[in-house]
Design an enzyme around this catalytic site. Sequence first.
Site, PDB file in Angstrom:
ATOM      1  N   GLU A 162       0.893  -1.171   0.000  1.00  0.00           N
ATOM      2  CA  GLU A 162       0.000   0.000   0.000  1.00  0.00           C
ATOM      3  C   GLU A 162       0.922   1.209   0.000  1.00  0.00           C
ATOM      4  OE1 GLU A 162      -3.237  -0.027  -0.222  1.00  0.00           O
ATOM      5  OE2 GLU A 162      -3.740  -2.105   0.262  1.00  0.00           O
ATOM      6  N   CYS A 192      -2.007   9.215   2.789  1.00  0.00           N
ATOM      7  CA  CYS A 192      -1.762   8.708   1.434  1.00  0.00           C
ATOM      8  C   CYS A 192      -2.901   9.103   0.505  1.00  0.00           C
ATOM      9  CB  CYS A 192      -1.576   7.204   1.461  1.00  0.00           C
ATOM     10  SG  CYS A 192      -2.954   6.332   2.197  1.00  0.00           S
TER      11      CYS A 192
HETATM   12  P1  NAD Z   1       8.868   4.692   4.137  1.00  0.00           P
HETATM   13  O1  NAD Z   1       8.725   3.884   2.899  1.00  0.00           O
HETATM   14  O2  NAD Z   1      10.029   5.562   4.292  1.00  0.00           O
HETATM   15  O3  NAD Z   1       8.898   3.719   5.415  1.00  0.00           O
HETATM   16  C1  NAD Z   1       7.859   2.833   5.708  1.00  0.00           C
HETATM   17  C2  NAD Z   1       8.378   1.732   6.609  1.00  0.00           C
HETATM   18  O4  NAD Z   1       9.340   0.930   5.914  1.00  0.00           O
HETATM   19  C3  NAD Z   1       9.087   2.209   7.871  1.00  0.00           C
HETATM   20  O5  NAD Z   1       8.682   1.397   8.951  1.00  0.00           O
HETATM   21  C4  NAD Z   1      10.552   1.973   7.550  1.00  0.00           C
HETATM   22  O6  NAD Z   1      11.350   1.755   8.699  1.00  0.00           O
HETATM   23  C5  NAD Z   1      10.476   0.719   6.720  1.00  0.00           C
HETATM   24  N1  NAD Z   1      11.613   0.480   5.819  1.00  0.00           N
HETATM   25  C6  NAD Z   1      12.450   1.391   5.256  1.00  0.00           C
HETATM   26  N2  NAD Z   1      13.325   0.761   4.423  1.00  0.00           N
HETATM   27  C7  NAD Z   1      13.013  -0.566   4.459  1.00  0.00           C
HETATM   28  C8  NAD Z   1      13.539  -1.716   3.812  1.00  0.00           C
HETATM   29  N3  NAD Z   1      14.560  -1.632   2.948  1.00  0.00           N
HETATM   30  N4  NAD Z   1      12.992  -2.924   4.062  1.00  0.00           N
HETATM   31  C9  NAD Z   1      11.945  -3.034   4.915  1.00  0.00           C
HETATM   32  N5  NAD Z   1      11.396  -1.969   5.567  1.00  0.00           N
HETATM   33  C10 NAD Z   1      11.934  -0.753   5.336  1.00  0.00           C
HETATM   34  O7  NAD Z   1       7.490   5.489   4.273  1.00  0.00           O
HETATM   35  P2  NAD Z   1       7.136   6.650   5.308  1.00  0.00           P
HETATM   36  O8  NAD Z   1       7.915   7.859   4.911  1.00  0.00           O
HETATM   37  O9  NAD Z   1       7.235   6.127   6.690  1.00  0.00           O
HETATM   38  O10 NAD Z   1       5.577   6.870   5.004  1.00  0.00           O
HETATM   39  C11 NAD Z   1       5.079   7.753   4.069  1.00  0.00           C
HETATM   40  C12 NAD Z   1       4.671   7.021   2.805  1.00  0.00           C
HETATM   41  O11 NAD Z   1       3.705   6.031   3.095  1.00  0.00           O
HETATM   42  C13 NAD Z   1       4.000   7.919   1.787  1.00  0.00           C
HETATM   43  O12 NAD Z   1       4.520   7.626   0.500  1.00  0.00           O
HETATM   44  C14 NAD Z   1       2.536   7.519   1.840  1.00  0.00           C
HETATM   45  O13 NAD Z   1       1.798   7.755   0.685  1.00  0.00           O
HETATM   46  C15 NAD Z   1       2.649   6.071   2.153  1.00  0.00           C
HETATM   47  N6  NAD Z   1       1.395   5.582   2.743  1.00  0.00           N
HETATM   48  C16 NAD Z   1       0.592   4.744   2.005  1.00  0.00           C
HETATM   49  C17 NAD Z   1      -0.612   4.299   2.534  1.00  0.00           C
HETATM   50  C18 NAD Z   1      -1.542   3.404   1.754  1.00  0.00           C
HETATM   51  O14 NAD Z   1      -2.429   2.801   2.347  1.00  0.00           O
HETATM   52  N7  NAD Z   1      -1.397   3.292   0.459  1.00  0.00           N
HETATM   53  C19 NAD Z   1      -0.992   4.703   3.818  1.00  0.00           C
HETATM   54  C20 NAD Z   1      -0.145   5.565   4.512  1.00  0.00           C
HETATM   55  C21 NAD Z   1       1.050   5.974   3.976  1.00  0.00           C
END
Ligand code: NAD
Length: 473
Positions: A226, A260
């Site tokens: 997501e 999001c």
């Molecule tokens: P991010 O991708 O930076 O991090 C998300 C999670 O992934 C964190 O817990 C992080 O520690 C972890 N992570 C980072 N690198 C990783 C790796 N290599 N392997 C496994 N895990 C890893 O996202 P963010 O900045 O925390 O959140 C914002 C983003 O989330 C925005 O793009 C937003 O649109 C999206 N979002 C999507 C939804 C949806 O339902 N589609 C909902 C909320 C947020």
Amino acid sequence: MKARNPRTGEEDYEFMRSTREEIASAAKRLRTAQPEWEALGPAGRAKVLLRLADAVEKAAEPIVTALSIDTGRRTVSEIEVQGFIGNMRRWAGRGPELFAGLDRGPKPSATPGIAIVTHYSAYPLFGAIAPWNFPVILSHVDAVPALMAGCAALVKPSEVTPRFVEPVRAVLAEIPELPLAYVMGGADVGEALVEEVDYVCFTGSTATGRKVAEAAGRTLIPVNLELGGKDPMIITASADPEWAAHVALRASVVATGQACQSIERVFVAQEIAEPFLKALAAEAERVELTHPDPAKGHIGPFIFPAQAEKVQAQIDDATSKGARVLTGGRVEQLGGGKYLRPTVLADVTPGMEVMREETFGPVIPVIIYEDLEDAVRQANDTQYGLSAAVLAGSLDEAAKVGARLEAGAISLQDGALTSMVGDATNQSRKASGLGPSRMGDSGMLRFLREQALIRQTGDPLPIDAYAERGARA
Ligand code: NAD
């Protein structure tokens, strides 16, 4: 590790990063507990989830407090914790009904003499990786239906917003039979989690989602993603401009736009553009920051300071290419926090970053269109396909336009409804996601593996059935 308070800017919370050994041992513990959990059956598991919901409700105050420190917002934190409780109650109600409705057979096969029985079993260990924007909701939105399905669940919240875990762990201590645990840390902990689990749900940015999908590909586990969005809203000529401004504003700036499904591009018909922009700017001016009094106002600080810089860079890129700032436009440093007033941008063009990249801030770029066909084309001209919205003079008209938008969920006569409606099954498109819907019944059913028990009711074929019969090749 340390977490930052987005109001004060101080790193005032320390937590332990889970080591590789701790992650492996949490996974092992959960795997050991899972068969007993699954054996409880749907009704038994629903009862435990209801107990957890009650316990979280009783202990809501410390959870809301921890969450509101990490996110800088109180009302949204209350809504989030209520959402978590509601999610547990909803699945505890729906889960047993879904299990009862599964077609287990035996049912006759198209192959003569064969009857099929289907056996359902849960993936033993489910894993979730969550972002910082709605830390409690997004850490549990998939974990709760996974638990309902019979999985054990290992959850990694964002390292940016870890505070809620301590009070939730205190509640979980009262319910030792529930196989739910948290691991704490950043990317490396997320990577380790993917290696331990049998099914992973990731919510976060598209860039990280690709990495998680690659890692899941290496261990060959199912992955649901997501991801980000650039949600368009089309406002047709028949819509009331003041009403449309009202809706567009809320759908774009609530939670400081850090959602999001925030509306990030508005396409308004030329016929109503002037009154719409006037009303939108006036509404935007009325929005108050929750500074200095966190108990007053509408929108709080950016949770993640780097996000504020990214948003400012997009605004600067737009203005350098000719966009006009009608309201807001500049990130303000207030106390230790970074804030942005709702920023309405006019005269934007499709090439600007603010029209192409996810913004994740309270920014509303507005494009005026002459031709609805062109608006639909532009709305679909994006790498993302999370959700979209249409406002029109009638629901019928909105529905007709909405059906042409390439996104997983379309809000009609409102905006950003996706996250509020848990039973609206939808699949994100393009770079916004992958896999079955987390909303609706598939939210739980995806965690069940189907095993076919193929019954021979006639005579099994002898080897002679496959004997060569002398035909020439
Ligand atoms: P991010 O991708 O930076 O991090 C998300 C999670 O992934 C964190 O817990 C992080 O520690 C972890 N992570 C980072 N690198 C990783 C790796 N290599 N392997 C496994 N895990 C890893 O996202 P963010 O900045 O925390 O959140 C914002 C983003 O989330 C925005 O793009 C937003 O649109 C999206 N979002 C999507 C939804 C949806 O339902 N589609 C909902 C909320 C947020």
